[in-house]
Design a protein around this motif. Structure first.
Motif, PDB file in Angstrom:
ATOM      1  N   ARG A 156       0.818  -1.218   0.000  1.00 14.20           N
ATOM      2  CA  ARG A 156       0.000   0.000   0.000  1.00 14.20           C
ATOM      3  C   ARG A 156       0.853   1.270   0.000  1.00 14.20           C
ATOM      4  N   ILE A 157       2.135   1.145  -0.278  1.00 10.91           N
ATOM      5  CA  ILE A 157       3.074   2.254  -0.186  1.00 10.91           C
ATOM      6  C   ILE A 157       2.697   3.428  -1.099  1.00 10.91           C
ATOM      7  N   GLU A 158       1.921   3.164  -2.148  1.00  8.12           N
ATOM      8  CA  GLU A 158       1.540   4.234  -3.069  1.00  8.12           C
ATOM      9  C   GLU A 158       0.713   5.315  -2.398  1.00  8.12           C
ATOM     10  N   VAL A 159       0.100   5.005  -1.255  1.00 10.40           N
ATOM     11  CA  VAL A 159      -0.706   6.008  -0.557  1.00 10.40           C
ATOM     12  C   VAL A 159       0.133   7.218  -0.142  1.00 10.40           C
ATOM     13  N   LEU A 160       1.432   7.025   0.005  1.00  5.15           N
ATOM     14  CA  LEU A 160       2.318   8.130   0.388  1.00  5.15           C
ATOM     15  C   LEU A 160       2.804   8.946  -0.809  1.00  5.15           C
ATOM     16  N   THR A 161       2.371   8.572  -2.005  1.00  9.49           N
ATOM     17  CA  THR A 161       2.743   9.318  -3.209  1.00  9.49           C
ATOM     18  C   THR A 161       2.158  10.716  -3.129  1.00  9.49           C
ATOM     19  N   ASN A 162       3.015  11.699  -3.350  1.00  7.30           N
ATOM     20  CA  ASN A 162       2.485  13.053  -3.471  1.00  7.30           C
ATOM     21  C   ASN A 162       3.035  13.697  -4.733  1.00  7.30           C
ATOM     22  N   MET A 163       2.419  14.784  -5.101  1.00  4.65           N
ATOM     23  CA  MET A 163       2.762  15.446  -6.358  1.00  4.65           C
ATOM     24  C   MET A 163       3.419  16.778  -6.059  1.00  4.65           C
ATOM     25  N   ASN A 164       4.730  16.807  -6.171  1.00  5.07           N
ATOM     26  CA  ASN A 164       5.453  18.045  -5.927  1.00  5.07           C
ATOM     27  C   ASN A 164       5.790  18.786  -7.212  1.00  5.07           C
ATOM     28  N   HIS A 165       5.770  18.077  -8.334  1.00  8.21           N
ATOM     29  CA  HIS A 165       6.138  18.651  -9.623  1.00  8.21           C
ATOM     30  C   HIS A 165       5.154  18.159 -10.678  1.00  8.21           C
ATOM     31  N   MET A 166       5.126  18.826 -11.812  1.00  4.81           N
ATOM     32  CA  MET A 166       4.217  18.424 -12.884  1.00  4.81           C
ATOM     33  C   MET A 166       4.535  17.014 -13.373  1.00  4.81           C
ATOM     34  N   GLY A 167       5.788  16.602 -13.327  1.00 10.43           N
ATOM     35  CA  GLY A 167       6.154  15.237 -13.701  1.00 10.43           C
ATOM     36  C   GLY A 167       5.466  14.222 -12.793  1.00 10.43           C
ATOM     37  N   ASP A 168       5.369  14.552 -11.493  1.00 14.98           N
ATOM     38  CA  ASP A 168       4.671  13.685 -10.541  1.00 14.98           C
ATOM     39  C   ASP A 168       3.195  13.586 -10.915  1.00 14.98           C
ATOM     40  N   TYR A 169       2.602  14.706 -11.259  1.00 10.94           N
ATOM     41  CA  TYR A 169       1.196  14.747 -11.656  1.00 10.94           C
ATOM     42  C   TYR A 169       0.949  13.852 -12.871  1.00 10.94           C
ATOM     43  N   HIS A 170       1.792  13.967 -13.880  1.00  7.21           N
ATOM     44  CA  HIS A 170       1.620  13.158 -15.097  1.00  7.21           C
ATOM     45  C   HIS A 170       1.823  11.675 -14.800  1.00  7.21           C
ATOM     46  N   ARG A 171       2.751  11.346 -13.922  1.00  2.00           N
ATOM     47  CA  ARG A 171       2.970   9.950 -13.529  1.00  2.00           C
ATOM     48  C   ARG A 171       1.738   9.405 -12.785  1.00  2.00           C
ATOM     49  N   VAL A 172       1.160  10.225 -11.905  1.00  2.00           N
ATOM     50  CA  VAL A 172      -0.047   9.823 -11.177  1.00  2.00           C
ATOM     51  C   VAL A 172      -1.212   9.643 -12.137  1.00  2.00           C
ATOM     52  N   LEU A 173      -1.366  10.553 -13.083  1.00  2.00           N
ATOM     53  CA  LEU A 173      -2.434  10.417 -14.083  1.00  2.00           C
ATOM     54  C   LEU A 173      -2.322   9.091 -14.819  1.00  2.00           C
ATOM     55  N   LYS A 174      -1.110   8.741 -15.209  1.00  2.00           N
ATOM     56  CA  LYS A 174      -0.898   7.490 -15.931  1.00  2.00           C
ATOM     57  C   LYS A 174      -1.284   6.293 -15.051  1.00  2.00           C
ATOM     58  N   GLN A 175      -0.890   6.328 -13.772  1.00  2.00           N
ATOM     59  CA  GLN A 175      -1.256   5.250 -12.840  1.00  2.00           C
ATOM     60  C   GLN A 175      -2.772   5.160 -12.693  1.00  2.00           C
ATOM     61  N   MET A 176      -3.431   6.301 -12.600  1.00  4.22           N
ATOM     62  CA  MET A 176      -4.880   6.316 -12.418  1.00  4.22           C
ATOM     63  C   MET A 176      -5.608   5.820 -13.664  1.00  4.22           C
ATOM     64  N   GLU A 177      -5.096   6.161 -14.820  1.00  2.25           N
ATOM     65  CA  GLU A 177      -5.698   5.660 -16.058  1.00  2.25           C
ATOM     66  C   GLU A 177      -5.622   4.141 -16.114  1.00  2.25           C
TER      67      GLU A 177
END
Length: 184
Positions: A156-177
């Motif tokens: 469940r370690i992904e719960v600690l993922t946060n978005m500090n940069h736009m690259g993080d946001y795009h990576r999260v979007l890809k995971q969510m898709e």
């Protein structure tokens, strides 16, 4: 950019989190910086408050939430952590007990992470004294507070993922898709 207003499908992350919190809790508070505009967002019945102490980071937001909360303890999370879910919230609630300022997650070999976490309302006094002395570090709070830690299962370690940069946001979007998260 303002992380809270980043889009995840048809809604912003803040709208998703407001709906998520509203489904779990009797009270939902959103703490914002002074002058932040949230017009035209669907935040359910969330109450929105400006930071009582400006320019002091997450510790000031935590303080403000605890001041306005009507409950003895509050579950707090930030708008840049899109993978907080009901399993994690239940895990924190399950480990809550009187006598602690907070219950927070930690990795098996890591330190406590401030968010998501459950904070006792009385800890606002400790936080206020830190802020008044010019200290705005969550780390400093954890050094002097009574904090119970809950080891986060590795899967469940992904719960600690946060978005500090736009690259993080795009990576999260890809995971969510890939997982169809935030599809509703």
């Amino acid at each position: 950019r303002d992380k809270a207003l980043l889009k995840f499908g048809a809604k912003t992350i803040l709208e998703h989190l407001a709906h998520f919190a509203g489904a779990l809790f009797s009270e939902t508070l959103i703490i914002i910086n002074k002058g932040k505009e949230l017009n035209n967002l669907d935040l359910k019945e969330a109450n929105v408050y400006e930071d009582l102490i400006q320019e002091s980071g997450p510790l000031a937001g935590l303080y403000t939430g605890l001041v306005y909360s009507k409950n003895l303890s509050s579950c707090m999370f930030t708008c840049d952590m899109p993978f907080v879910d009901d399993f994690i919230v239940r895990k924190l609630v399950e480990h809550w007990e009187a006598g602690f300022n907070a219950v927070c997650l930690k990795e098996a070999e890591g330190s406590c992470q401030p968010f998501p976490g459950i904070y006792h309302r009385s800890s606002r006094l400790l936080i206020k004294s830190l802020l008044e002395s010019g200290e705005n570090s969550m780390r400093q709070f954890f050094e002097i507070a009574d904090v119970k830690s809950v080891v986060l299962p590795q899967e469940r370690i992904e719960v600690l993922t946060n978005m500090n940069h736009m690259g993080d946001y795009h990576r999260v979007l890809k995971q969510m898709e890939q997982s169809d998260a935030f599809s509703s």
